[in-house]
Design a protein around this motif. Structure first.
Motif, mmCIF file in Angstrom:
data_model
loop_
_atom_site.group_PDB
_atom_site.id
_atom_site.type_symbol
_atom_site.label_atom_id
_atom_site.label_comp_id
_atom_site.label_asym_id
_atom_site.label_seq_id
_atom_site.Cartn_x
_atom_site.Cartn_y
_atom_site.Cartn_z
ATOM 1 N N LEU A 169 8.560 11.134 -3.385
ATOM 2 C CA LEU A 169 7.973 12.364 -2.966
ATOM 3 C C LEU A 169 8.429 13.083 -1.684
ATOM 4 N N ALA A 170 8.647 14.293 -1.742
ATOM 5 C CA ALA A 170 8.603 15.086 -0.447
ATOM 6 C C ALA A 170 7.411 15.015 0.123
ATOM 7 N N PRO A 171 7.396 15.658 1.711
ATOM 8 C CA PRO A 171 6.087 15.970 2.214
ATOM 9 C C PRO A 171 5.496 17.215 1.418
ATOM 10 N N GLY A 172 4.106 16.556 0.971
ATOM 11 C CA GLY A 172 3.178 17.563 0.326
ATOM 12 C C GLY A 172 3.348 17.429 -1.150
ATOM 13 N N GLY A 173 4.067 16.458 -1.578
ATOM 14 C CA GLY A 173 4.279 16.195 -2.931
ATOM 15 C C GLY A 173 3.031 15.169 -3.646
ATOM 16 N N THR A 174 3.010 15.525 -4.943
ATOM 17 C CA THR A 174 2.060 14.673 -5.801
ATOM 18 C C THR A 174 2.659 13.826 -6.884
ATOM 19 N N ALA A 175 2.240 12.494 -6.654
ATOM 20 C CA ALA A 175 2.702 11.624 -7.928
ATOM 21 C C ALA A 175 1.385 11.294 -8.601
ATOM 22 N N THR A 176 1.661 11.748 -10.142
ATOM 23 C CA THR A 176 0.622 11.482 -10.933
ATOM 24 C C THR A 176 0.934 10.183 -11.893
ATOM 25 N N VAL A 177 0.106 9.210 -11.918
ATOM 26 C CA VAL A 177 0.266 8.002 -12.509
ATOM 27 C C VAL A 177 -0.433 8.096 -13.958
ATOM 28 N N ILE A 178 0.513 7.944 -14.913
ATOM 29 C CA ILE A 178 0.036 7.795 -16.401
ATOM 30 C C ILE A 178 -0.135 6.622 -17.170
ATOM 31 N N GLY A 179 0.961 5.873 -16.774
ATOM 32 C CA GLY A 179 1.014 4.357 -17.469
ATOM 33 C C GLY A 179 -0.207 3.509 -17.518
ATOM 34 N N LEU A 180 -0.262 2.731 -18.458
ATOM 35 C CA LEU A 180 -1.619 1.911 -18.676
ATOM 36 C C LEU A 180 -1.371 0.468 -17.824
ATOM 37 N N PHE A 181 -1.788 0.090 -16.898
ATOM 38 C CA PHE A 181 -1.867 -1.042 -16.275
ATOM 39 C C PHE A 181 -2.476 -2.280 -16.624
ATOM 40 N N ARG A 182 -2.079 -3.448 -16.212
ATOM 41 C CA ARG A 182 -3.131 -4.422 -16.405
ATOM 42 C C ARG A 182 -4.168 -4.320 -16.020
ATOM 43 N N PRO A 183 -5.418 -4.991 -16.063
ATOM 44 C CA PRO A 183 -6.588 -4.812 -15.526
ATOM 45 C C PRO A 183 -6.727 -5.093 -13.902
ATOM 46 N N ASP A 184 -5.792 -6.320 -13.672
ATOM 47 C CA ASP A 184 -5.927 -6.715 -12.571
ATOM 48 C C ASP A 184 -4.831 -6.228 -11.542
ATOM 49 N N ALA A 185 -3.917 -5.049 -11.838
ATOM 50 C CA ALA A 185 -3.181 -4.561 -11.035
ATOM 51 C C ALA A 185 -3.571 -3.915 -9.726
ATOM 52 N N ARG A 186 -2.992 -3.703 -8.688
ATOM 53 C CA ARG A 186 -3.209 -3.168 -7.532
ATOM 54 C C ARG A 186 -1.910 -2.660 -6.767
ATOM 55 N N ILE A 187 -2.059 -1.296 -6.551
ATOM 56 C CA ILE A 187 -1.127 -0.783 -5.799
ATOM 57 C C ILE A 187 -1.131 -0.571 -4.359
ATOM 58 N N GLU A 188 0.159 -0.774 -3.525
ATOM 59 C CA GLU A 188 0.092 -0.886 -2.073
ATOM 60 C C GLU A 188 0.996 0.534 -1.699
ATOM 61 N N LEU A 189 0.390 1.308 -0.723
ATOM 62 C CA LEU A 189 1.005 2.574 -0.280
ATOM 63 C C LEU A 189 1.167 2.549 1.145
ATOM 64 N N PRO A 190 2.304 3.030 1.985
ATOM 65 C CA PRO A 190 2.369 3.125 3.152
ATOM 66 C C PRO A 190 1.263 4.304 3.714
ATOM 67 N N ALA A 191 0.625 3.744 4.682
ATOM 68 C CA ALA A 191 -0.586 4.380 5.037
ATOM 69 C C ALA A 191 -0.137 5.682 5.869
ATOM 70 N N LEU A 192 0.989 5.629 6.545
ATOM 71 C CA LEU A 192 1.362 6.639 7.224
ATOM 72 C C LEU A 192 2.126 7.903 6.291
ATOM 73 N N ASP A 193 2.325 7.563 5.176
ATOM 74 C CA ASP A 193 2.733 8.806 4.411
ATOM 75 C C ASP A 193 1.771 9.515 3.924
ATOM 76 N N PHE A 194 0.464 9.100 4.403
ATOM 77 C CA PHE A 194 -0.581 10.199 4.123
ATOM 78 C C PHE A 194 -0.661 11.343 5.139
ATOM 79 N N LEU A 195 -0.005 11.143 6.208
ATOM 80 C CA LEU A 195 0.197 11.913 7.039
ATOM 81 C C LEU A 195 1.029 13.103 6.862
ATOM 82 N N LYS A 196 1.678 13.034 5.772
ATOM 83 C CA LYS A 196 2.578 13.820 5.093
ATOM 84 C C LYS A 196 1.993 14.568 3.988
ATOM 85 N N GLU A 197 1.002 14.335 4.047
ATOM 86 C CA GLU A 197 -0.028 15.108 2.855
ATOM 87 C C GLU A 197 0.745 14.823 1.536
ATOM 88 N N LYS A 198 1.099 13.627 1.306
ATOM 89 C CA LYS A 198 1.466 13.318 -0.002
ATOM 90 C C LYS A 198 0.236 12.733 -0.751
#
Length: 365
Positions: free
Chosen positions: A268-297
Motif C-alpha cells: 500500500l501507498a500511504p493512506g491505502g486500504t488492504a481488504t482481506v477476502i481469503g479464508l484463513f485457518r482458524p488459528d492464523a495470525r497476521i503481524e503488521l509493522p506498527a509504524l505503518d499505521f502512522l502512514k494511515e494505512k
C-alpha cells in the motif's frame, strides 16, 4: 435424489441417494441447475473446519423453484434463482443496521446438523452453509435465494452466489474503490479474478494481478489486469512498489495466507486500504509493522463482499448481460456430479479458475 456426501475428512465425496423434506414455512425447494466448486468446500473436506458428519457441501448454486412452503412471498414454482450462504432474517439489529451479510439469527442461519432437511438411510445429514448444493435438489429458507431473469444462463448464474459476489462486492462495498484508482490483487482464482473484473467496472486506472502461476496471470489479463506480477520471480512487494512508484491505493488478499495478507499491507501507498477476502485457518495470525499505521494505512476484512443479496445479484446479472461481467471466461470446465472429486483435484492443481457441476435439462441447461 442424488447427492455428493462427505462421510469423513480427507476422503473423497461419495454419491448417495438422499431424501429431502417437503418445504416448511418460509422454505423453498429448488431443482439444482448448476453448482460451483469453491475452496471453502475444499477446506471443509480437508478437515480444516470441522463439522458434523455425514454432510452435504456446496454453496455456489443456481436452479429452478420446484415448490414453496407457507408464508413464502416473492417466489413461486418455475422461478429461476441463485442461492447464497449469506441468508439473512431481515429484522435483527444487524440486518436493521444495513449489514445483513453478518446476520447470525438462528431462525435462518442454522449450524450444520440442525436443519433436518436431508436424510441418508433415515438418518439426518448436515446441511452445510444452509444450502448443500452438491445435490439434485436443495431445500432452503426463502432469504437464501434471489429470483433472476429467465434468460440468464444458470451455469453462469451459479457463480454469482459466491466467487463473483464476494470479489465484486469487496470492490464495490467493502473498499468502495473510486474511478482512477490503483489496485493490486493477490491471488487470481475465481474470487481474485472477480475482484479484477469489479475493479475494471469501478473504473480503476491500473489493476495489478499477483500470482505464482503464469496461466492464472494470463487469465487475469483477460479480466482486465493492466500489469501482472509473478510472485515466484522475486519479492512481489518490491515488484509492486516499483510498478506503482510507491504503492497501490487498494490491495485485495484473495488466498487466505498470513504471508500474502502481510504482503498486501506492505504493497500500500500511504493512506491505502488492504481488504482481506481469503479464508484463513482458524488459528492464523497476521503481524503488521506498527509504524505503518502512522502512514494511515488501513487493513479490513470483507465477508461475502459485504453484500446486499437481493439487490446485488440482479445487478450482477445485468452487468453480465451487458457484457461487463466476464462469467463465461470464469468457468474452466463443466462436469457432472459424478466427477466432483476430479473437479477438486483440478482445483488443487491450480489448473482451473472455476469448475461447475451442471445438471442437464434443468432451466435450459
Amino acid at each position: 435424489m442424488k447427492a455428493a456426501v462427505m462421510e469423513k475428512a480427507g476422503a473423497p465425496l461419495v454419491i448417495h441417494d438422499v431424501a429431502i423434506a417437503e418445504p416448511g414455512p418460509r422454505e423453498v425447494r429448488v431443482r439444482t441447475a448448476a453448482v460451483g466448486l469453491c475452496h471453502s468446500d475444499l477446506h471443509m473436506m480437508q478437515g480444516t473446519y470441522p463439522l458434523p458428519l455425514p454432510a452435504v457441501l456446496g454453496h455456489e448454486v443456481s436452479g429452478v423453484v420446484e415448490a414453496v412452503g407457507t408464508q413464502v412471498s416473492g417466489l413461486k414454482a418455475g422461478d429461476h434463482v441463485v442461492g447464497c450462504l449469506s441468508v439473512y432474517c431481515g429484522h435483527c439489529s444487524v440486518c436493521a443496521s444495513g449489514h445483513q451479510v453478518l446476520c447470525q439469527n438462528p431462525e435462518v442461519k442454522l449450524p450444520p446438523g440442525k436443519a433436518n432437511r436431508l436424510r441418508l438411510a433415515g438418518n439426518p445429514l448436515s446441511q452445510v452453509f444452509n444450502l448443500s448444493g452438491f445435490a439434485e435438489e436443495i431445500l432452503v429458507h426463502e432469504n437464501a435465494l434471489v429470483k433472476i431473469r429467465d434468460d440468464m444462463p444458470l451455469d453462469r448464474a451459479a457463480l454469482l452466489g459466491c466467487a463473483v459476489i464476494t470479489g465484486t462486492g469487496a470492490v464495490f462495498h467493502s473498499a468502495k474503490v473510486p474511478p482512477g484508482s490503483t489496485v493490486v490483487v493477490v491471488g487470481c482464482g475465481g474470487v481474485g479474478l472477480s475482484v479484477i473484473n469489479g475493479a475494471v467496472i469501478a473504473g480503476a486506472s491500473r489493476v495489478i494481478a499477483v500470482d505464482m502461476l503464469p496461466a492464472k496471470l494470463e487469465l487475469a489479463r483477460k479480466f482486465g489486469a493492466t500489469d501482472v506480477v509473478n510472485a515466484g520471480d522475486g519479492d512481489p512487494v518490491a515488484q509492486v512498489m516499483q510498478l506503482t512508484g510507491g504503492g497501490a491505493e487498494f490491495a485485495f488478499e484473495c488466498i487466505g495466507l498470513k504471508q500474502t495478507a502481510e504482503q498486501c499491507y506492505a504493497m500500500l501507498a500511504p493512506g491505502g486500504t488492504a481488504t482481506v477476502i481469503g479464508l484463513f485457518r482458524p488459528d492464523a495470525r497476521i503481524e503488521l509493522p506498527a509504524l505503518d499505521f502512522l502512514k494511515e494505512k488501513r487493513i479490513q476484512g470483507s465477508f461475502m463482499g459485504s453484500n446486499r443479496l437481493s439487490l446485488d445479484i440482479p445487478r450482477l446479472v445485468e452487468l453480465y448481460m451487458q457484457g461487463k461481467l466476464l462469467l463465461d471466461d470464469l468457468i474452466s470446465q463443466r462436469i457432472s456430479l459424478e466427477d466432483i472429486n476430479e473437479g477438486f483435484i483440478a482445483m488443487q492443481s491450480g489448473s482451473v479458475a472455476r469448475s461447475v457441476i451442471t445438471f442437464p435439462g434443468v432451466g435450459g441447461l
